[in-house]
Design a protein around this motif. Structure first.
Motif, PDB file in Angstrom:
ATOM      1  N   PHE A 121       0.910  -1.021  -0.191  1.00  0.00           N
ATOM      2  CA  PHE A 121       0.084   0.079  -0.028  1.00  0.00           C
ATOM      3  C   PHE A 121       0.718   1.409  -0.247  1.00  0.00           C
ATOM      4  CE2 PHE A 121      -3.107  -2.883   1.070  1.00  0.00           C
ATOM      5  CZ  PHE A 121      -4.357  -2.795   0.243  1.00  0.00           C
ATOM      6  N   TRP A 140      -1.275   2.117  -3.765  1.00  0.00           N
ATOM      7  CA  TRP A 140      -2.288   1.509  -3.116  1.00  0.00           C
ATOM      8  C   TRP A 140      -3.421   1.185  -4.168  1.00  0.00           C
ATOM      9  CZ3 TRP A 140      -7.043   3.742  -4.643  1.00  0.00           C
ATOM     10  CH2 TRP A 140      -6.907   4.901  -5.103  1.00  0.00           C
ATOM     11  N   TYR A 141      -3.352   1.835  -5.548  1.00  0.00           N
ATOM     12  CA  TYR A 141      -4.356   1.488  -6.654  1.00  0.00           C
ATOM     13  C   TYR A 141      -3.747  -0.250  -7.119  1.00  0.00           C
ATOM     14  CZ  TYR A 141      -1.328   4.549  -9.022  1.00  0.00           C
ATOM     15  OH  TYR A 141      -0.282   5.196  -9.429  1.00  0.00           O
ATOM     16  N   ILE A 147      -4.577  -2.832  -4.589  1.00  0.00           N
ATOM     17  CA  ILE A 147      -6.062  -3.164  -4.580  1.00  0.00           C
ATOM     18  C   ILE A 147      -6.550  -4.138  -5.860  1.00  0.00           C
ATOM     19  CG2 ILE A 147      -8.372  -2.583  -5.149  1.00  0.00           C
ATOM     20  CD1 ILE A 147      -7.702  -0.097  -3.125  1.00  0.00           C
ATOM     21  N   MET A 205      -4.582  -7.470  -5.288  1.00  0.00           N
ATOM     22  CA  MET A 205      -5.310  -8.249  -4.465  1.00  0.00           C
ATOM     23  C   MET A 205      -6.650  -8.987  -4.994  1.00  0.00           C
ATOM     24  SD  MET A 205      -4.669  -6.302  -0.918  1.00  0.00           S
ATOM     25  CE  MET A 205      -4.537  -7.340   0.452  1.00  0.00           C
ATOM     26  N   GLY A 206      -7.432  -7.938  -5.994  1.00  0.00           N
ATOM     27  CA  GLY A 206      -8.293  -8.353  -6.556  1.00  0.00           C
ATOM     28  C   GLY A 206      -8.228  -9.581  -7.426  1.00  0.00           C
TER      29      GLY A 206
END
Length: 1024
Positions: free
Chosen positions: A569, A573-574, A577, A580-581
Motif C-alpha cells: 500500500f 495503493w491502487y 488493490i 489483491m483483486g
C-alpha cells in the motif's frame, strides 16, 4: 517370521516396515527444470537410463543464482537517482524496509522448504501444499505474473542502457525539438523492446541450454560491475574522476548542448559569445537585448560532478529533495538571482521527468530486493536442499543488503547532489551516473550492466513458463489446462507464448518507473502468502510441521506478512488493490470450481481450529430467542436399493433453511453394524448425492440398529456436536399405516413423537410430501395458512416467515387463523392477534374462526365406532387366549393377526356378517391347530365386538377433529401450504392407534399439510 505374521492378514494393504524403508531410500529427487530439458535435447539422451542424482552444493545451487536474481537493473540505473531524490537517510530506510521484508520472507520460506521434499515449482509448490489449492493457485499466478513483468522490466532496462549510453544514434524516433518531452524515447523503447523480447523468446524456445551456459557469464558481469563501483569509490578519495558540471546560477545545464562552460570565449584577442550564449540569446552580437532574463542576471560556474569520498559532500546529500515533474535541478548552496526565465530556454536545463515521492521510490526500488526464490525454485538440483536453501538464500540476502547499504552511503558521499538527481546523466554528458564513479572506465559498468540485464531477462523468460506449466499440470485452474502441454521434451511452448504476450504488455508501458511498481505488487503478494503459510502452520502446530530449519518463529512470519502488506500500500495503493483483486478472483474461481485436491494443507487445519473454537464458544448456553432458527435433523427413509424414498423432504429442508444454520440428514439401517458397514457407506453416498442435487448444505449420518425405533432414538440423542445440535426434527408421515400389516410403521412414528417431546425438540411432519414444490417451481401467488390452535412457542409464526425467504414461496402471502370457542370474544381476539403480529413485525392477514358446539353427528359416531371396533378386535386377537404363553407362535406370527385388522381399514362400512367367515379362512390357512382351540371362544368375542359402545372421550375427540377438519378444509382448501398444531400423543400407549386416526381425520382433504409441534421454548420475540 511366518509364525510372527500369522495375525497379520493385512500385509497386502499395510506393508512390512522393512519394505517401506527400502522403498523410501531408493527415492531420488530427480533433476528437474532447465537441466532435464537440456539433457533431453542432447543426442545421447537415449543412452542415459539412470537419472543423474542432484549434485549442486550451496554455493553453486543457491547462493550464486540468488545473487544473480537479486542484483538487477535497478542497482545500476536507478539507485543513484533514488539516493539523490530521497537523500541518504531516507534511501537507507527504503533499502532497510525492502531488505528486511525479503529477509523475513526468506526465514519463513526456509522453514517451509526444509519441511519435506520440495519438487519443481519452488514457491508455487510450497504454498499450494501448505495453504491448499486455492491459495496455491492465487499465489502461483501472482508469482508467475511478477516473473513475467520482471522479464519486461529487465528488457526495458537493457534497451534504456542501449539507447541512452551505448548507441544513442540507434534511436528511430527523435524529439521534434529540445522542448519535446520523452514521448519519442518511449516509442523507441517500445520498438526495440518488442524486437528484443522476440529475440529472447526465440532463444528460450530453441534451447534452454544456451541460457544456462551463459548464466555464469552474466553473473561475472554483475560482480565485475559492482567491484568496479567500489574500486572507483576508493580511488575517488585521493584522485576523483574529472566530470565537471556547468551551473547557471543554481540551475544545472544539459552538458552536451554546448562546448565551453562560459558566456564568452576568447578566440585570439577577441571575446566572442559562446555556444551557451547563442542558446540563451536570440542575436549573435553581445548586445544583451534579446537574452533570457535568468541568463543575464546569473553567473555561470563549474563544479565537480564527483568531489570524492573525502570531500564531505555527504552533508548536503543527507536529506531528500523531492521534485515535481518538469522542475529544474538546483543546487541550493550556489548563489542565484531568482528571475523568471522564458519557457523557450527550458530545454537547456536538466529537469525532473516524473514527480517523485517517498512511496513511489519504494515501489521502484523493491524489485531489486526480489529474486530470493531462485534457490528454492531449483530445489531438485541440490544435493541437500534442506541444508542448502536456508543457508544460501539468507547469505545471498545478507550480501545484497550489505551491497545496497554501502552503495547508498558511497553514492551519497562521493557524488554531487544534482548529478545524483539527474536520472539519465544529462549533466555529465549523457554518461551513466554510476559509470562516472566506476574505475577504470564508465564503459565497464555500461557494458556489464547491459549484459547482466539481458541475462536476467532471459532467466525470467525461462522461469515464468515453467511455473505456469507447473500450475497448469496441477489442474486446479481449468482454463489454464492448455498451458500444461509443450514440446516432446516437456518444454512449455504454449506457456512461453502467453508469457511473451504478457511481457509485451509491460514493454508497451515502456517506462521502467511504471513497470517496477506493478512487479513489486505481484512479488509482495507472493511473499505475503509465504509468510502466512509459515505462520499458519506454526500456530496450528500441524503434526506434519517439522522443519529442519529451526530459526523461525510465527511472530517473525507475521511481521514479514504485515511488512509486505504495508509495502504494497505504500508503493501504490491502487496497484495493491488490483493485485489483491486478481488474487481474490483466482482464489474464488478455484474454490468455485471445487478443486478436489487433498494436499494436507494448513487451511484445512485452520478451519478445524476455527470450528473447534467456535463450537467451544457456542457451548455457553442455549441460543437467545432472537437467534433461534430451526436446526434440523431430517429423518429419511431409504428403500431396498438404498435410495432416498422421499427426496422432497430434503427439498423442503433446503427451502426452509436457505443455506443457513445446521442441517443433519439421518437415516437408520436395520441390522448388525459389523455386517452392514458397506451398506452404511453406500447409503451415506446416496444421501450425500441427493443432498447435492437438492442443494442441502449439511451433514449426513447413517446409524445401524437392530430396531428402527432404537436407531431413531440414538440419532435424536447423539446427532450434532456441542452447541451445534439440532433443535427440530423433521420426519415423514407413515403413509398406508392403515393398510399395512405391520404396526411397526406407525408405532415407530408415535415413538419418535414421544422421543422429541421428551428431548424438548420441536417436530415437523410434512404430510403428502410428494406434492410439495421442487426448488425450480415458483408460486406466483397463493397463501400459506397457519392454523394457530395452541400456542407452543411461536414455531407456527416463524416457519412461514423462514419459508418466504426462499424464492419458491417468496410471492405467497401469510394468513393466520385462530379458533374461538363460544365464550371467547372473537372481535377482541382478532384485535389482539393483529397487535401481536404487528409487534412481531410479521405481515399476515388475521382471521378468527368461531366453532359452535353442535350436536355430535352420526358420521362422527360412526368414525369413532369403526376406530374402536378395529382396535378392540386387534386387541382381542392378540390376547384372545388365556393360554397365551403356550401360544407363542401366535405372537411370533404377527401377519395372521394384522390381516384380520385390515378388514376394517377401508373407509366404507363392510358387512359384519362376512367377518367370521373371512376370519376363519385366514386362520385355517395359517394355523389349523390354533383355530381349533379358538373356535369355541370366537363367536362370543365377535358378538362383543358388534355390541361395542364407543367411549365418550373418544367420541368427543373425534368430534373436535371432524369439526376442525371441516373448518380448515372450508377456509384453506386452496392454500399452498397449511400449518397445523400437532396434538401430542396420548399418555396411555393403548390409545396410539386412535391418535393416528385423529390425525388422519384432522388433515383429511388437504393437499399439503405441515404438522408442527413446538419444543417447549419461545422461538420468536417481539423485542429487538
Amino acid at each position: 517370521v511366518k509364525s510372527f505374521l500369522l495375525g497379520f492378514e493385512e500385509l497386502d494393504i499395510r506393508p512390512k516396515v522393512s519394505s517401506l524403508l527400502s522403498r523410501l531410500v531408493s527415492y531420488t529427487n530427480v533433476t528437474q527444470g532447465a537441466k532435464e530439458h537440456e539433457e533431453a535435447e542432447s543426442a545421447d539422451a537415449s543412452r542415459r537410463q539412470v537419472p543423474k542424482s542432484p549434485n549442486m552444493g550451496t554455493l553453486m545451487g543457491v547462493y550464486l543464482p540468488c545473487l544473480q536474481n537479486i542484483f538487477g537493473v535497478i542497482l545500476f540505473l536507478r539507485l543513484t537517482w533514488i539516493v539523490g531524490t530521497a537523500g541518504v537517510v531516507q534511501s537507507f530506510l527504503i533499502v532497510l524496509m525492502c531488505c528486511s521484508c525479503t529477509m523475513l520472507t526468506a526465514i519463513s520460506m526456509s522453514a517451509i522448504a526444509t519441511n519435506g521434499v520440495v519438487p519443481a515449482g519452488g514457491a508455487y509448490f510450497m504454498i499450494s501444499r501448505s495453504l491448499g489449492p486455492e491459495f496455491g493457485g492465487a499465489v502461483g499466478l501472482c508469482f508467475y505474473l511478477g516473473t513475467t513483468f520482471a522479464a519486461a522490466m529487465y528488457i526495458l532496462g537493457a534497451i534504456e542502457i542501449f539507447l541512452k549510453y551505448l548507441i544513442p544514434q540507434a534511436a528511430i524516433f527523435h524529439p521534434a525539438d529540445i522542448h519535446a518531452g520523452s514521448g519519442a524515447m518511449l516509442n523507441n523503447m517500445r520498438v526495440y523492446g518488442t524486437i528484443c523480447l522476440s529475440l529472447m523468446a526465440v532463444v528460450v524456445f530453441v534451447g534452454v541450454k544456451y541460457v544456462n551456459k551463459f548464466a555464469s557469464l552474466f553473473l561475472a558481469c554483475v560482480i565485475i560491475s559492482i567491484v568496479s563501483i567500489y574500486a572507483g569509490a576508493v580511488k575517488s578519495i585521493f584522485l576523483p574522476p574529472e566530470f565537471p558540471i556547468c551551473m547557471l546560477g543554481n540551475r544545472t545545464l544539459v552538458r552536451d548542448l554546448f562546448d565551453v562552460c562560459g558566456k564568452t570565449v576568447v578566440v585570439g584577442n577577441d571575446t566572442i559569445p559562446s555556444q551557451l550564449w547563442k542558446n540563451f540569446c536570440s542575436s549573435e552580437n553581445s548586445s544583451s537585448a534579446h537574452c533570457d532574463e535568468y541568463f543575464l542576471h546569473n553567473n555561470i560556474t563549474e563544479i565537480q560532478g564527483i568531489p570524492g569520498l573525502a570531500s564531505g559532500i555527504i552533508k548536503e546529500n543527507l536529506w531528500g529533495d523531492y521534485m515535481e515533474k518538469g522542475q529544474i535541478l538546483e543546487k541550493g548552496s550556489l548563489p542565484s538571482v531568482d528571475v523568471h526565465g522564458s519557457m523557450e530556454t527550458f530545454g537547456f536545463y536538466v529537469s525532473a521527468d516524473i514527480a517523485t515521492s517517498f512511496t513511489l521510490l519504494v515501489g521502484i526500488f523493491f524489485p531489486s530486493a526480489t529474486g530470493i526464490m531462485a534457490g528454492s525454485n531449483r530445489s531438485g538440483d541440490l544435493r541437500d536442499a534442506q541444508k542448502s536453501i536456508p543457508i544460501g538464500t539468507i547469505l545471498a540476502i545478507t550480501t545484497t543488503s550489505l551491497v545496497y547499504f554501502s552503495s547508498v552511503v558511497l553514492f551519497g558521499a562521493c557524488i554531487e547532489g544534482v548529478v545524483l538527481r539527474d536520472k539519465f546523466g544529462d549533466a555529465v554528458s549523457k554518461n551513466l551516473v554510476v559509470g562516472t564513479l566506476s574505475w577504470p572506465s564508465p564503459w565497464v559498468i555500461v557494458i556489464g550492466s547491459f549484459f547482466s540485464t539481458v541475462g536476467a531477462g532471459l532467466q525470467s523468460l525461462t522461469g515464468a513458463p515453467r511455473l505456469l506449466q507447473a500450475i497448469a499440470k496441477d489442474n486446479i485452474i481449468l482454463f489454464l489446462r492448455v498451458f500444461g502441454h509443450g514440446k516432446a521434451n516437456g518444454e512449455p511452448t504454449w506457456a512461453l507464448l502467453l508469457t511473451g504476450l504478457i511481457a509485451e504488455l509491460g514493454i508497451l508501458i515502456a517506462s521502467l518507473d511504471m513497470v517496477a511498481p506493478i512487479l513489486s505488487m505481484f512479488f509482495l503478494m507472493c511473499y505475503l502468502f509465504v509468510n502466512l503459510a509459515c505462520a499458519v502452520q506454526t500456530l496450528l502446530r500441524t503434526p506434519n510441521w517439522r522443519p529442519r530449519f529451526r530459526y523461525y518463529h510465527w511472530a517473525l512470519s507475521f511481521l514479514g506478512m504485515s511488512m509486505c502488506l504495508a509495502l504494497m500500500f505504500i508503493s501504490s495503493w491502487y496497484y495493491a488493490i488490483v493485485a489483491m483483486g486478481i488474487a481474490g478472483m483466482i482464489y474464488k474461481y478455484i474454490e468455485y470450481q471445487g478443486a478436489e485436491k487433498e494436499w494436507g494443507d494448513g487451511i484445512r487445519g485452520l478451519s478445524l481450529s476455527a470450528a473447534r473454537y467456535a463450537l467451544l464458544r457456542l457451548e455457553a448456553g442455549p441460543p437467545h430467542t432472537k437467534n433461534w432458527r430451526p436446526q434440523l435433523l431430517v429423518l429419511l427413509k431409504l428403500d431396498e436399493d438404498l435410495h432416498v424414498k422421499y427426496p422432497r423432504m430434503l427439498t423442503f429442508a433446503s427451502q426452509l433453511k436457505a443455506g443457513k444454520g445446521l442441517t443433519i440428514v439421518g437415516s437408520v439401517i436395520q441390522g448388525n453394524f459389523l455386517e452392514c458397514y458397506g451398506e452404511t457407506q453406500a447409503s451415506e453416498q446416496a444421501i450425500k448425492s441427493m443432498m447435492e442435487i437438492e442443494r442441502v448444505k449439511g451433514f449426513c449420518q447413517v446409524v445401524v440398529a437392530s430396531k428402527v425405533r432404537e436407531g431413531i432414538a440414538h440419532l435424536i440423542q447423539s446427532c450434532g456436536l456441542g452447541g451445534m445440535k439440532h433443535n427440530t426434527v423433521v420426519m415423514g408421515w407413515p403413509y398406508g399405516w392403515r393398510q399395512s400389516e405391520d404396526p411397526r410403521a406407525w408405532k415407530s412414528f408415535i415413538n419418535t413423537v414421544r422421543c422429541t417431546t421428551a428431548a424438548h425438540l420441536a417436530l415437523m411432519v410434512p404430510k403428502n410430501v410428494s406434492f410439495y414444490p421442487s426448488n425450480h417451481e415458483r408460486f406466483s401467488d397463493g397463501y400459506i395458512d397457519v392454523w394457530w390452535i395452541v400456542h407452543d412457542g411461536g414455531m407456527l409464526m416463524l416457519l412461514p416467515f423462514l419459508l418466504k425467504q426462499h424464492k419458491v414461496w417468496r410471492k405467497c402471502k401469510m394468513r393466520i387463523f385462530t379458533v374461538a370457542q363460544m365464550d371467547d370474544n372473537s372481535i377482541q381476539m382478532k384485535k389482539d392477534l393483529a397487535t401481536f403480529l404487528y409487534q412481531l413485525r410479521l405481515e399476515a392477514e388475521v382471521e378468527v374462526v368461531e366453532m359452535h358446539d353442535s350436536d355430535i353427528s352420526a358420521y362422527t359416531y360412526e368414525r369413532t365406532l369403526m376406530m374402536e371396533q378395529r382396535s378392540q378386535m386387534l386387541k382381542q386377537m392378540r390376547l384372545s387366549s388365556a393360554e397365551r404363553d403356550r401360544e407363542a407362535q401366535l405372537v411370533k406370527d404377527r401377519h395372521s393377526l394384522i390381516r384380520m385388522g385390515s378388514l376394517y381399514s377401508d373407509e366404507e362400512e363392510e358387512t359384519i356378517e362376512v367377518l367370521p367367515e373371512k376370519n376363519q379362512m385366514t386362520w385355517t390357512s395359517e394355523k389349523i391347530e390354533a383355530e381349533r382351540r379358538n373356535r369355541s371362544n370366537a363367536p362370543e368375542n365377535f358378538r362383543e365386538l358388534i355390541s361395542i359402545k364407543p367411549d365418550q372421550s373418544n367420541v368427543r375427540r373425534m368430534h373436535t377433529a371432524v369439526k376442525l377438519n371441516e373448518v380448515i378444509v372450508n377456509r384453506s382448501h386452496d392454500a399452498r401450504l397449511v400449518l397445523l398444531n400437532m396434538p401430542g400423543p396420548p399418555r396411555n400407549p393403548e390409545g396410539d392407534e386412535n391418535y393416528m386416526e385423529f390425525l388422519e381425520v384432522l388433515t383429511e382433504g388437504l393437499e399439503r399439510v405441515l404438522l408442527v409441534r413446538g419444543g417447549g421454548r419461545e422461538v420468536i420475540t417481539i423485542y429487538s
